[in-house]
Design a protein around this motif. Structure first.
Motif, PDB file in Angstrom:
ATOM      1  N   ASP A 146       0.832  -1.198   0.000  1.00  0.00           N
ATOM      2  CA  ASP A 146       0.000   0.000   0.000  1.00  0.00           C
ATOM      3  C   ASP A 146       0.871   1.255   0.000  1.00  0.00           C
ATOM      4  O   ASP A 146       0.581   2.231  -0.695  1.00  0.00           O
ATOM      5  N   LEU A 147       1.925   1.208   0.776  1.00  0.00           N
ATOM      6  CA  LEU A 147       2.831   2.352   0.845  1.00  0.00           C
ATOM      7  C   LEU A 147       3.427   2.641  -0.531  1.00  0.00           C
ATOM      8  O   LEU A 147       3.442   3.785  -0.999  1.00  0.00           O
ATOM      9  N   ALA A 148       3.887   1.587  -1.183  1.00  0.00           N
ATOM     10  CA  ALA A 148       4.441   1.758  -2.526  1.00  0.00           C
ATOM     11  C   ALA A 148       3.392   2.357  -3.465  1.00  0.00           C
ATOM     12  O   ALA A 148       3.687   3.231  -4.286  1.00  0.00           O
ATOM     13  N   TYR A 149       2.157   1.899  -3.298  1.00  0.00           N
ATOM     14  CA  TYR A 149       1.103   2.425  -4.156  1.00  0.00           C
ATOM     15  C   TYR A 149       0.787   3.880  -3.849  1.00  0.00           C
ATOM     16  O   TYR A 149       0.481   4.662  -4.751  1.00  0.00           O
ATOM     17  N   LEU A 150       0.834   4.237  -2.575  1.00  0.00           N
ATOM     18  CA  LEU A 150       0.572   5.630  -2.207  1.00  0.00           C
ATOM     19  C   LEU A 150       1.545   6.552  -2.934  1.00  0.00           C
ATOM     20  O   LEU A 150       1.190   7.657  -3.348  1.00  0.00           O
TER      21      LEU A 150
ATOM     22  N   PHE B  95     -12.770   2.431 -12.285  1.00  0.00           N
ATOM     23  CA  PHE B  95     -11.916   1.257 -12.437  1.00  0.00           C
ATOM     24  C   PHE B  95     -12.505   0.287 -13.455  1.00  0.00           C
ATOM     25  O   PHE B  95     -11.799  -0.269 -14.287  1.00  0.00           O
ATOM     26  N   ASP B  96     -13.809   0.101 -13.375  1.00  0.00           N
ATOM     27  CA  ASP B  96     -14.464  -0.933 -14.173  1.00  0.00           C
ATOM     28  C   ASP B  96     -14.680  -0.532 -15.626  1.00  0.00           C
ATOM     29  O   ASP B  96     -14.630  -1.369 -16.521  1.00  0.00           O
ATOM     30  N   ALA B 160      -3.533   4.299 -15.085  1.00  0.00           N
ATOM     31  CA  ALA B 160      -2.102   4.025 -15.110  1.00  0.00           C
ATOM     32  C   ALA B 160      -1.739   2.761 -14.337  1.00  0.00           C
ATOM     33  O   ALA B 160      -0.844   2.026 -14.739  1.00  0.00           O
ATOM     34  N   CYS B 161      -2.418   2.518 -13.228  1.00  0.00           N
ATOM     35  CA  CYS B 161      -2.047   1.379 -12.388  1.00  0.00           C
ATOM     36  C   CYS B 161      -2.984   0.224 -12.662  1.00  0.00           C
ATOM     37  O   CYS B 161      -3.671  -0.258 -11.767  1.00  0.00           O
ATOM     38  N   ASP B 162      -3.007  -0.250 -13.880  1.00  0.00           N
ATOM     39  CA  ASP B 162      -4.024  -1.220 -14.265  1.00  0.00           C
ATOM     40  C   ASP B 162      -3.626  -2.654 -13.935  1.00  0.00           C
ATOM     41  O   ASP B 162      -4.355  -3.582 -14.248  1.00  0.00           O
ATOM     42  N   GLN B 163      -2.464  -2.829 -13.309  1.00  0.00           N
ATOM     43  CA  GLN B 163      -2.107  -4.197 -12.935  1.00  0.00           C
ATOM     44  C   GLN B 163      -2.593  -4.553 -11.538  1.00  0.00           C
ATOM     45  O   GLN B 163      -2.543  -5.709 -11.145  1.00  0.00           O
ATOM     46  N   GLN B 164      -3.044  -3.543 -10.792  1.00  0.00           N
ATOM     47  CA  GLN B 164      -3.537  -3.865  -9.448  1.00  0.00           C
ATOM     48  C   GLN B 164      -4.916  -4.531  -9.529  1.00  0.00           C
ATOM     49  O   GLN B 164      -5.702  -4.259 -10.430  1.00  0.00           O
ATOM     50  N   THR B 165      -5.152  -5.401  -8.598  1.00  0.00           N
ATOM     51  CA  THR B 165      -6.444  -6.092  -8.586  1.00  0.00           C
ATOM     52  C   THR B 165      -7.532  -5.141  -8.130  1.00  0.00           C
ATOM     53  O   THR B 165      -7.274  -4.159  -7.448  1.00  0.00           O
TER      54      THR B 165
END
Lengths: 185, 185
Positions: A146-150, B95-96, B160-165
């Motif tokens: 989460d920290l990295a994502y922040l 997101f969706d 941009a962060c489309d690899q996160q679940t």
DNA sequence: TAACTTCTTGACCATGCCATCAAGTAACGT
DNA sequence: ACGTTACTTGATGGCATGGTCAAGAAGTTA
């Protein structure tokens, strides 16, 4: 190495520092070439690739800033303030310096020097997170990921929302920080 | 209008709905053309421009989702929960559905249908913010601009962060919501 | 100064996209 | 069935970027 080659390598390095500083690590190499007064071909000949050039300057370009944050934050008292100061300064750095932001966003995951810089900052932050969580002052359900994502999120925002003023950006960071604190019982 | 032309316009509309739904409004028109079984030239001939095509489908593509949020949120009790539910559902929609996200991010500021959709959601959110602030349950220093940014930011992140679940994305939204609540006195 | 080697250049190719248009194709009315 | 008109096509140009390379320029050495 011939004299003119040595001269050019130095000139390109300096131009790259300059151009990357203001434009980030993804600035077209033509701009670096123009700033250095050479042709794009020379850069490729001397540094092999865009990544090669970045590897050659990124340490000098960014290390100082990350170190400054770590030092400044070490001096802060209390686990909560320390953790928040780390995030705040990192987030502001991301706004102020596109190149540092690129490092923190892992724009070039393959590059060893970049990874090393990133890890340095990341490990430090993780330590602060643990300490703050141990003291019960930030939410216990925040993970190192989460920290990295922040930080990654803020990088994306700093990049994309570049019309907002620094003051507004700064003010909104408070909202985020507030959301990380432990809930009072 | 000749029969084949009418057929093609309909086919292109349907293909656009399909392709934009999964890929967002910035998907290359070649993909729409391929999906519709026509050439790119036909799209330009029939809709004038990329924006023309988007204008012709965006309402059908997105309005329903925004309306669903508004209706679902109206049914929620309490100004805090209502405000948070609005943000949560909007953020998840971003997101969706890339297309809805493009609308909320104002990807085409010139397009009237897009602007209209955006305003609809935005005004609603602003009302909820006022009500929640009046009730003293969210921070008083949040401005309507901040609200717009909270959504814009999330859009940038979703892109941009489309690899996160989805689950991780969802979980992290709680941190943000928490930061918007009024500080207990 | 002349030969030799290193170095630089900028034109070049490739990619991916938007947008256009002359030329070919197919529907429609009679 | 044929001419007219609407319609479609895909080749084309434009732009911005990353990266390459043969040919020419320049430094180095004897």
């Amino acid at each position: 190495m011939r004299a003119d080659a040595r001269r050019n390598v130095e000139g390109i390095r300096r131009a790259a520092l300059d151009v990357f500083r203001t434009g980030g690590l993804t600035t077209p190499l033509d701009e670096v070439a123009k700033a250095a007064g050479v042709s794009k071909g020379t850069i490729y000949h001397r540094f092999g690739s865009r990544t090669g050039l970045i590897d050659a300057v990124v340490e000098e370009l960014v290390a100082e800033r990350l170190t400054a944050i770590i030092e400044a934050v070490e001096a802060v008292d209390g686990p909560l303030l320390r953790f928040e100061e780390y995030l705040l300064r990192t987030w502001l750095l991301q706004f102020d310096e596109p190149a540092a932001n690129d490092v923190l966003m892992r724009v070039l995951p393959e590059s060893e020097p970049l990874t090393s810089l990133f890890e340095r900052s990341c490990h430090f932050g993780r330590r602060l997170l643990y300490e703050a969580q141990a003291a019960g002052v930030v939410r216990a359900d925040i993970t190192p990921d989460d920290l990295a994502y922040l930080i990654l999120e803020r990088g994306v925002i700093a990049r994309a929302c570049d019309q907002q003023t620094r003051d507004d950006y700064r003010r909104r960071l408070d909202f985020v920080l507030r959301g990380l604190r432990a809930v009072r019982t």
